[in-house]
Write a protein that holds these residues in place. Sequence first.
Motif, PDB file in Angstrom:
ATOM      1  N   ALA A 253       0.758  -1.255   0.084  1.00 32.75           N
ATOM      2  CA  ALA A 253       0.004  -0.049  -0.081  1.00 32.75           C
ATOM      3  C   ALA A 253       0.994   1.175   0.021  1.00 32.75           C
ATOM      4  CB  ALA A 253      -0.921  -0.004   1.189  1.00 32.75           C
ATOM      5  N   GLY A 254       0.320   2.120  -0.565  1.00 27.16           N
ATOM      6  CA  GLY A 254       1.122   3.453  -0.647  1.00 27.16           C
ATOM      7  C   GLY A 254       1.098   4.121   0.498  1.00 27.16           C
ATOM      8  N   ASP A 255       1.831   5.424   0.593  1.00 25.07           N
ATOM      9  CA  ASP A 255       1.743   6.448   1.546  1.00 25.07           C
ATOM     10  C   ASP A 255       0.338   6.587   2.340  1.00 25.07           C
ATOM     11  OD1 ASP A 255       1.998   9.299   0.387  1.00 25.07           O
ATOM     12  OD2 ASP A 255       2.771   7.560  -0.829  1.00 25.07           O
ATOM     13  N   GLY A 256      -0.567   7.365   1.489  1.00 30.04           N
ATOM     14  CA  GLY A 256      -1.839   7.696   1.644  1.00 30.04           C
ATOM     15  C   GLY A 256      -2.580   6.587   2.138  1.00 30.04           C
ATOM     16  N   GLY A 257      -2.558   5.184   1.583  1.00 30.97           N
ATOM     17  CA  GLY A 257      -3.282   4.157   1.895  1.00 30.97           C
ATOM     18  C   GLY A 257      -2.997   3.366   3.205  1.00 30.97           C
ATOM     19  N   THR A 258      -1.801   4.024   3.657  1.00 27.10           N
ATOM     20  CA  THR A 258      -1.105   3.157   5.084  1.00 27.10           C
ATOM     21  C   THR A 258      -1.386   4.343   6.030  1.00 27.10           C
ATOM     22  OG1 THR A 258       0.137   2.053   3.665  1.00 27.10           O
ATOM     23  CG2 THR A 258       0.833   2.420   6.098  1.00 27.10           C
ATOM     24  N   ALA A 259      -0.816   5.718   5.837  1.00 25.64           N
ATOM     25  CA  ALA A 259      -0.580   6.336   6.866  1.00 25.64           C
ATOM     26  C   ALA A 259      -2.071   7.377   7.284  1.00 25.64           C
ATOM     27  CB  ALA A 259       0.496   7.446   6.857  1.00 25.64           C
ATOM     28  N   ASP A 260      -2.829   7.213   6.185  1.00 21.95           N
ATOM     29  CA  ASP A 260      -4.043   7.953   6.444  1.00 21.95           C
ATOM     30  C   ASP A 260      -5.094   7.077   6.190  1.00 21.95           C
ATOM     31  OD1 ASP A 260      -2.502  10.194   5.983  1.00 21.95           O
ATOM     32  OD2 ASP A 260      -2.913  10.744   3.868  1.00 21.95           O
ATOM     33  N   ILE A 261      -5.590   6.540   5.013  1.00 20.59           N
ATOM     34  CA  ILE A 261      -6.880   6.006   4.877  1.00 20.59           C
ATOM     35  C   ILE A 261      -6.909   4.394   5.454  1.00 20.59           C
ATOM     36  CG2 ILE A 261      -8.380   4.927   3.261  1.00 20.59           C
ATOM     37  CD1 ILE A 261      -7.669   7.124   1.394  1.00 20.59           C
ATOM     38  N   GLY A 262      -5.703   3.806   5.747  1.00 19.95           N
ATOM     39  CA  GLY A 262      -5.587   2.451   6.053  1.00 19.95           C
ATOM     40  C   GLY A 262      -5.024   2.313   7.784  1.00 19.95           C
ATOM     41  N   LEU A 263      -4.846   3.228   8.189  1.00 21.71           N
ATOM     42  CA  LEU A 263      -4.146   3.111   9.493  1.00 21.71           C
ATOM     43  C   LEU A 263      -5.044   2.573  10.616  1.00 21.71           C
ATOM     44  CD1 LEU A 263      -1.457   3.829  10.966  1.00 21.71           C
ATOM     45  CD2 LEU A 263      -2.742   6.017  11.558  1.00 21.71           C
ATOM     46  N   GLN A 264      -6.246   2.845  10.509  1.00 20.59           N
ATOM     47  CA  GLN A 264      -6.997   2.000  11.468  1.00 20.59           C
ATOM     48  C   GLN A 264      -7.013   0.596  11.335  1.00 20.59           C
ATOM     49  OE1 GLN A 264     -11.210   2.948  11.283  1.00 20.59           O
ATOM     50  NE2 GLN A 264     -11.552   2.145  13.305  1.00 20.59           N
ATOM     51  N   ALA A 265      -7.099   0.048  10.183  1.00 17.46           N
ATOM     52  CA  ALA A 265      -7.154  -1.265   9.928  1.00 17.46           C
ATOM     53  C   ALA A 265      -5.661  -1.967  10.025  1.00 17.46           C
ATOM     54  CB  ALA A 265      -7.380  -1.548   8.468  1.00 17.46           C
ATOM     55  N   LEU A 266      -4.598  -1.270   9.696  1.00 17.95           N
ATOM     56  CA  LEU A 266      -3.157  -1.844  10.043  1.00 17.95           C
ATOM     57  C   LEU A 266      -3.164  -1.891  11.611  1.00 17.95           C
ATOM     58  CD1 LEU A 266      -0.454  -2.340   9.555  1.00 17.95           C
ATOM     59  CD2 LEU A 266       0.221  -0.047   9.498  1.00 17.95           C
TER      60      LEU A 266
END
Length: 306
Positions: free
Chosen positions: A100-113
């Motif tokens: 996943a990219g930075d947006g999909g990780t640090a922003d949009i995907g952080l909760q799931a991670l």
Amino acid sequence: MALNAKTLPDDEFFFGHKACAGCGGSLAVRAALKVLGPNAVAALPAGCMSAVGFNFPQLSFANNAMITPFAATASVLTGIEAGLRAQGIKPDDCTVVGFAGDGGTADIGLQALSGAIDRNDDVLYICYDNEAYMNTGIQKSSLTPFGAKTTTTPAGRNAHGCLTQKKNVFEIVAAHGIPYAATASVGYLPDFLRKLERARDIRGTRFIHVIAPCPTGWGCPEADMVDVARDIVDCGLWYLAEYEGPQLSGVPGGQFKLSRNPREFDSVEAYLRRQGRFRALTNDEIAQVEAGRDAKWEQIRRDWTA
């Protein structure tokens, strides 16, 4: 046998994609799948690598791979791992990996991670960081560095690009007590390969945050991509490190280790000036960036190398 450019397998598991010339993200995915092998199962959210890798009727992944909802990369990894386990497939035979990219990780995907780490799901999450939402037109993410020009942080006579600092996802992930986390750069590929091998052989949640420059968004020549990925490390604006949680280190709170601890740094100004996205920065602002680097490294050396 340690992996390097000469000992990497010849098999290609990510090929024929439609990434821009000089794409750092595609190099990161290609190298990772070479280490993880043909049995790895990959999941990717909306982003550069899914956009260039899933083009009907062509699929650029030789591995099993699927696209996930933008926010759900880690959640989908959890489901894949549970399904494989239910079929009796052993983790040593099949790595479940997310790209996943930075947006999909640090922003949009952080909760799931965060949730996956809390459950300690047996998955590997790789963030290829090109420091903006490049796939949708170069918008700012929370990993966009101070001063960078994006379409949502314009730079010119009256504006100087991004006004916020880059979020430290590596240390946020480490604060969860994750079994293993690391930072890397495609400019130092042997280090990245070693960390991929290490992560492959550990059970539980693992996380690798790899800098992967985007020449299109960074405003540098395609041929300079690897050099720029090396420069960000050499000038001290990105550090190469590992974290082992209490499960591996035996240390309460876990243990940080620098992979590279340079005695002196290359020029921050030279690194910034070679990229069009930092063109509006003043000398005073560059000095602020350098001062921030020095303060961060003082903290790292005090806390991690004692």
